[in-house]
Design a protein around this motif. Structure first.
Motif, PDB file in Angstrom:
ATOM      1  N   ASP A  43       0.748  -1.217   0.005  1.00 55.73           N
ATOM      2  CA  ASP A  43      -0.032   0.036   0.014  1.00 55.73           C
ATOM      3  C   ASP A  43       0.934   1.385  -0.090  1.00 55.73           C
ATOM      4  O   ASP A  43       0.360   2.272  -0.810  1.00 55.73           O
ATOM      5  CB  ASP A  43      -1.049   0.099   1.162  1.00 55.73           C
ATOM      6  N   ALA A  44       1.836   1.388   0.691  1.00 55.00           N
ATOM      7  CA  ALA A  44       2.719   2.533   0.827  1.00 55.00           C
ATOM      8  C   ALA A  44       3.450   2.754  -0.534  1.00 55.00           C
ATOM      9  O   ALA A  44       3.558   3.596  -1.029  1.00 55.00           O
ATOM     10  CB  ALA A  44       3.860   2.289   2.022  1.00 55.00           C
ATOM     11  N   ILE A  45       3.867   1.658  -1.189  1.00 59.06           N
ATOM     12  CA  ILE A  45       4.592   1.756  -2.563  1.00 59.06           C
ATOM     13  C   ILE A  45       3.697   2.458  -3.448  1.00 59.06           C
ATOM     14  O   ILE A  45       3.829   3.177  -4.247  1.00 59.06           O
ATOM     15  CB  ILE A  45       5.100   0.316  -2.861  1.00 59.06           C
ATOM     16  N   ARG A  46       2.368   1.861  -3.461  1.00 55.92           N
ATOM     17  CA  ARG A  46       1.359   2.429  -4.534  1.00 55.92           C
ATOM     18  C   ARG A  46       1.093   3.809  -4.092  1.00 55.92           C
ATOM     19  O   ARG A  46       0.834   4.705  -5.103  1.00 55.92           O
ATOM     20  CB  ARG A  46      -0.206   1.715  -4.294  1.00 55.92           C
ATOM     21  N   GLU A  47       1.003   4.271  -2.748  1.00 57.80           N
ATOM     22  CA  GLU A  47       0.547   5.758  -2.235  1.00 57.80           C
ATOM     23  C   GLU A  47       1.629   6.527  -2.883  1.00 57.80           C
ATOM     24  O   GLU A  47       1.457   7.775  -3.243  1.00 57.80           O
ATOM     25  CB  GLU A  47       0.255   5.614  -1.012  1.00 57.80           C
ATOM     26  N   ALA A  48       2.859   6.120  -3.054  1.00 52.37           N
ATOM     27  CA  ALA A  48       4.199   6.718  -3.179  1.00 52.37           C
ATOM     28  C   ALA A  48       4.220   7.129  -4.913  1.00 52.37           C
ATOM     29  O   ALA A  48       5.200   7.508  -5.241  1.00 52.37           O
ATOM     30  CB  ALA A  48       5.530   6.154  -2.598  1.00 52.37           C
ATOM     31  N   GLY A  49       3.292   6.472  -5.386  1.00 50.03           N
ATOM     32  CA  GLY A  49       3.317   6.633  -6.860  1.00 50.03           C
ATOM     33  C   GLY A  49       3.903   5.343  -7.695  1.00 50.03           C
ATOM     34  O   GLY A  49       4.332   5.317  -8.940  1.00 50.03           O
ATOM     35  N   GLY A  50       4.407   4.270  -6.730  1.00 55.43           N
ATOM     36  CA  GLY A  50       5.143   2.997  -7.610  1.00 55.43           C
ATOM     37  C   GLY A  50       4.088   2.080  -7.947  1.00 55.43           C
ATOM     38  O   GLY A  50       2.765   2.375  -7.621  1.00 55.43           O
ATOM     39  N   MET A  51       4.373   1.295  -8.265  1.00 56.26           N
ATOM     40  CA  MET A  51       3.261   0.083  -8.652  1.00 56.26           C
ATOM     41  C   MET A  51       3.878  -1.344  -8.366  1.00 56.26           C
ATOM     42  O   MET A  51       5.143  -1.590  -8.233  1.00 56.26           O
ATOM     43  CB  MET A  51       2.957   0.122 -10.024  1.00 56.26           C
TER      44      MET A  51
END
Length: 99
Positions: A43-51
């Motif tokens: 979730d943190a990776i997605r929220e930071a613009g990652g995938m």
């Protein structure tokens, strides 16, 4: 008017996120790691613009493309569970890294 401003802000945010260099990594955890820890990292990776590019089933972990800054945070969160974050790369049969 509000819609136009919100649209411009959304586009600006997307443009800024696209300019942050991302690293391709594999994040793995020991089997006894709670699923909530793995989900928090994803979730943190997605929220930071990652995938998240792949979720593994045989091992507890996932592959992702993410900004280096969030990977540092994920590593810190995973210290209690011995998370391993390694660069995702191609390897050849003779043990070398493929170009």
């Amino acid at each position: 008017m509000k819609f136009a401003i919100l649209s411009i802000l959304a586009l600006a945010t997307a443009a800024l996120a696209a300019t942050v260099p991302q690293k391709a990594v594999i994040v793995s955890y020991p089997d006894e790691t709670p699923d909530s820890v793995v989900n928090q990292a994803m979730d943190a990776i997605r929220e930071a613009g990652g995938m998240i590019t792949h979720e593994y089933r045989l091992i507890k972990g996932f592959a992702a493309k993410a900004p280096a800054k969030i990977l540092e945070q994920v590593q810190t969160w995973g210290n209690d569970y011995h998370a391993v974050i390694e660069e995702d790369q191609m390897v050849s049969i003779n043990g070398g890294v493929a170009a």
